[in-house]
Design a protein around this motif. Structure first.
Motif, PDB file in Angstrom:
ATOM      1  N   HIS A 126       0.810  -1.216   0.000  1.00 10.51           N
ATOM      2  CA  HIS A 126       0.000   0.000   0.000  1.00 10.51           C
ATOM      3  C   HIS A 126       0.847   1.271   0.000  1.00 10.51           C
ATOM      4  O   HIS A 126       0.323   2.353  -0.296  1.00 10.51           O
ATOM      5  CB  HIS A 126      -0.948   0.006   1.200  1.00 10.51           C
ATOM      6  N   LEU A 127       2.121   1.154   0.337  1.00 11.64           N
ATOM      7  CA  LEU A 127       2.992   2.321   0.346  1.00 11.64           C
ATOM      8  C   LEU A 127       3.705   2.516  -0.988  1.00 11.64           C
ATOM      9  O   LEU A 127       4.418   3.508  -1.171  1.00 11.64           O
ATOM     10  CB  LEU A 127       4.035   2.194   1.467  1.00 11.64           C
ATOM     11  N   HIS A 128       3.524   1.583  -1.910  1.00  8.33           N
ATOM     12  CA  HIS A 128       4.164   1.692  -3.223  1.00  8.33           C
ATOM     13  C   HIS A 128       3.616   2.919  -3.950  1.00  8.33           C
ATOM     14  O   HIS A 128       2.426   3.229  -3.852  1.00  8.33           O
ATOM     15  CB  HIS A 128       3.887   0.422  -4.035  1.00  8.33           C
ATOM     16  N   PRO A 129       4.462   3.650  -4.688  1.00  3.00           N
ATOM     17  CA  PRO A 129       3.989   4.841  -5.416  1.00  3.00           C
ATOM     18  C   PRO A 129       2.806   4.567  -6.342  1.00  3.00           C
ATOM     19  O   PRO A 129       1.939   5.430  -6.511  1.00  3.00           O
ATOM     20  CB  PRO A 129       5.223   5.282  -6.210  1.00  3.00           C
ATOM     21  N   VAL A 130       2.752   3.384  -6.935  1.00  2.00           N
ATOM     22  CA  VAL A 130       1.632   3.054  -7.808  1.00  2.00           C
ATOM     23  C   VAL A 130       0.338   2.975  -7.007  1.00  2.00           C
ATOM     24  O   VAL A 130      -0.700   3.515  -7.398  1.00  2.00           O
ATOM     25  CB  VAL A 130       1.897   1.733  -8.563  1.00  2.00           C
ATOM     26  N   ARG A 131       0.397   2.315  -5.841  1.00  2.00           N
ATOM     27  CA  ARG A 131      -0.791   2.224  -4.999  1.00  2.00           C
ATOM     28  C   ARG A 131      -1.216   3.598  -4.485  1.00  2.00           C
ATOM     29  O   ARG A 131      -2.417   3.895  -4.394  1.00  2.00           O
ATOM     30  CB  ARG A 131      -0.537   1.275  -3.820  1.00  2.00           C
ATOM     31  N   ARG A 132      -0.253   4.452  -4.173  1.00  2.00           N
ATOM     32  CA  ARG A 132      -0.607   5.797  -3.706  1.00  2.00           C
ATOM     33  C   ARG A 132      -1.312   6.579  -4.808  1.00  2.00           C
ATOM     34  O   ARG A 132      -2.285   7.288  -4.554  1.00  2.00           O
ATOM     35  CB  ARG A 132       0.636   6.534  -3.213  1.00  2.00           C
ATOM     36  N   ALA A 133      -0.843   6.435  -6.042  1.00  2.00           N
ATOM     37  CA  ALA A 133      -1.487   7.120  -7.176  1.00  2.00           C
ATOM     38  C   ALA A 133      -2.909   6.604  -7.378  1.00  2.00           C
ATOM     39  O   ALA A 133      -3.831   7.379  -7.676  1.00  2.00           O
ATOM     40  CB  ALA A 133      -0.660   6.943  -8.441  1.00  2.00           C
ATOM     41  N   ILE A 134      -3.097   5.307  -7.209  1.00  2.00           N
ATOM     42  CA  ILE A 134      -4.437   4.714  -7.339  1.00  2.00           C
ATOM     43  C   ILE A 134      -5.355   5.221  -6.236  1.00  2.00           C
ATOM     44  O   ILE A 134      -6.511   5.581  -6.483  1.00  2.00           O
ATOM     45  CB  ILE A 134      -4.340   3.174  -7.313  1.00  2.00           C
ATOM     46  N   GLU A 135      -4.838   5.262  -5.013  1.00  2.00           N
ATOM     47  CA  GLU A 135      -5.650   5.728  -3.881  1.00  2.00           C
ATOM     48  C   GLU A 135      -6.031   7.197  -4.046  1.00  2.00           C
ATOM     49  O   GLU A 135      -7.162   7.594  -3.708  1.00  2.00           O
ATOM     50  CB  GLU A 135      -4.893   5.497  -2.580  1.00  2.00           C
ATOM     51  N   GLU A 136      -5.128   7.992  -4.581  1.00  2.00           N
ATOM     52  CA  GLU A 136      -5.450   9.399  -4.829  1.00  2.00           C
ATOM     53  C   GLU A 136      -6.586   9.512  -5.848  1.00  2.00           C
ATOM     54  O   GLU A 136      -7.489  10.341  -5.699  1.00  2.00           O
ATOM     55  CB  GLU A 136      -4.207  10.144  -5.327  1.00  2.00           C
ATOM     56  N   HIS A 137      -6.549   8.669  -6.873  1.00  2.00           N
ATOM     57  CA  HIS A 137      -7.632   8.681  -7.867  1.00  2.00           C
ATOM     58  C   HIS A 137      -8.957   8.300  -7.222  1.00  2.00           C
ATOM     59  O   HIS A 137      -9.976   8.961  -7.444  1.00  2.00           O
ATOM     60  CB  HIS A 137      -7.318   7.717  -9.010  1.00  2.00           C
ATOM     61  N   ARG A 138      -8.942   7.245  -6.428  1.00  2.00           N
ATOM     62  CA  ARG A 138     -10.187   6.776  -5.823  1.00  2.00           C
ATOM     63  C   ARG A 138     -10.738   7.787  -4.815  1.00  2.00           C
ATOM     64  O   ARG A 138     -11.954   7.991  -4.755  1.00  2.00           O
ATOM     65  CB  ARG A 138      -9.975   5.404  -5.178  1.00  2.00           C
ATOM     66  N   ASP A 139      -9.868   8.415  -4.047  1.00  2.00           N
ATOM     67  CA  ASP A 139     -10.318   9.458  -3.119  1.00  2.00           C
ATOM     68  C   ASP A 139     -10.970  10.599  -3.901  1.00  2.00           C
ATOM     69  O   ASP A 139     -12.003  11.141  -3.490  1.00  2.00           O
ATOM     70  CB  ASP A 139      -9.140   9.993  -2.291  1.00  2.00           C
ATOM     71  N   TRP A 140     -10.349  10.969  -5.008  1.00  2.00           N
ATOM     72  CA  TRP A 140     -10.887  12.040  -5.854  1.00  2.00           C
ATOM     73  C   TRP A 140     -12.268  11.647  -6.396  1.00  2.00           C
ATOM     74  O   TRP A 140     -13.213  12.438  -6.340  1.00  2.00           O
ATOM     75  CB  TRP A 140      -9.913  12.298  -7.003  1.00  2.00           C
ATOM     76  N   TYR A 141     -12.390  10.427  -6.912  1.00  2.00           N
ATOM     77  CA  TYR A 141     -13.646   9.973  -7.518  1.00  2.00           C
ATOM     78  C   TYR A 141     -14.758   9.975  -6.469  1.00  2.00           C
ATOM     79  O   TYR A 141     -15.876  10.447  -6.733  1.00  2.00           O
ATOM     80  CB  TYR A 141     -13.441   8.565  -8.078  1.00  2.00           C
ATOM     81  N   LEU A 142     -14.457   9.464  -5.304  1.00  2.00           N
ATOM     82  CA  LEU A 142     -15.445   9.421  -4.231  1.00  2.00           C
ATOM     83  C   LEU A 142     -15.870  10.829  -3.822  1.00  2.00           C
ATOM     84  O   LEU A 142     -17.054  11.088  -3.577  1.00  2.00           O
ATOM     85  CB  LEU A 142     -14.873   8.661  -3.038  1.00  2.00           C
ATOM     86  N   GLN A 143     -14.922  11.749  -3.776  1.00  2.00           N
ATOM     87  CA  GLN A 143     -15.246  13.128  -3.415  1.00  2.00           C
ATOM     88  C   GLN A 143     -16.133  13.782  -4.468  1.00  2.00           C
ATOM     89  O   GLN A 143     -17.057  14.545  -4.139  1.00  2.00           O
ATOM     90  CB  GLN A 143     -13.962  13.938  -3.224  1.00  2.00           C
ATOM     91  N   VAL A 144     -15.882  13.485  -5.740  1.00  2.00           N
ATOM     92  CA  VAL A 144     -16.732  14.016  -6.810  1.00  2.00           C
ATOM     93  C   VAL A 144     -18.164  13.510  -6.650  1.00  2.00           C
ATOM     94  O   VAL A 144     -19.128  14.275  -6.735  1.00  2.00           O
ATOM     95  CB  VAL A 144     -16.174  13.638  -8.201  1.00  2.00           C
TER      96      VAL A 144
END
Length: 199
Positions: A126-144
């Motif tokens: 979960h600390l991998h840069p790829v996972r962080r980028a994915i989590e940022e996308h999902r947080d953004w989508y949920l906020q929208v």
């Protein structure tokens, strides 16, 4: 009647990429989604993009950085499309357009599920840069989703956004391994909770 503008947060536009860099990113976008990230090696990317190894490393430095760029590219594409939906539209119309876009994506030729979920399955840390980028996308989508629902006056907008996000996730994965028609019908039923005029 004037429609209040809905501001969908979109990543800052990138300057035009060098042709070779764009070619590498386009190649990665196709191969990573079609075949999986781990199965596509650097040599394959270089060959399919018609660049030299030196050019690849000059622009991306490593495959990991290219994978992060791929995730960010997918995120930017989705953010720009949702922002287009919201332009001159109210929250209800934007949410309806978002639902219709999910259904259309599922029925596209070559659909292989959610690219973000597919990538997450290949990176367990979960600390991998790829996972962080994915989590940022999902947080953004949920906020929208939550913002649209709140603007629509939906009670407990955060909870409903969680429900719609889960319905979207299920539709994106379930339609790839099952019946897309049945799955998208189920997705429509979930959205009908807040789009009751839809049939």
């Amino acid at each position: 009647m004037t429609i209040a503008t809905i501001e969908i947060p979109v990543p800052a536009a990138l300057p035009p990429l060098a042709p070779a860099k764009q070619r590498i990113l386009d190649t990665a976008d196709r191969l990573f989604y079609d075949e999986g990230i781990r199965t596509v090696g650097v040599d394959r990317l270089i060959a399919d993009a018609h660049v030299t190894k030196a050019t690849f490393y000059k622009h991306f430095g490593s495959k990991e950085r290219l994978v992060v760029a791929y995730i960010e590219h997918r995120h930017r594409d989705i953010a720009e499309r949702i922002a287009d939906f919201a332009r001159d539209a109210g929250p209800t119309e934007t949410l309806r357009a978002l639902r219709d876009a999910i259904v259309a994506t599922i029925h596209e030729p070559g659909f292989r599920g959610d690219p973000f979920a597919n990538a997450a399955a290949e990176f367990s840390d979960h600390l991998h840069p790829v996972r962080r980028a994915i989590e940022e996308h999902r947080d953004w989508y949920l906020q929208v989703l939550e913002d649209l629902l709140r603007r629509m006056g939906v009670p407990l907008a955060g909870d409903v956004a969680d429900d719609l996000m889960l319905a979207r996730d299920g539709a994106m994965s379930g339609s790839y391994v099952g019946d897309p028609v049945a799955v998208t019908a189920s997705l429509r039923r979930q959205f009908a909770r807040v789009l009751p005029d839809d049939h």
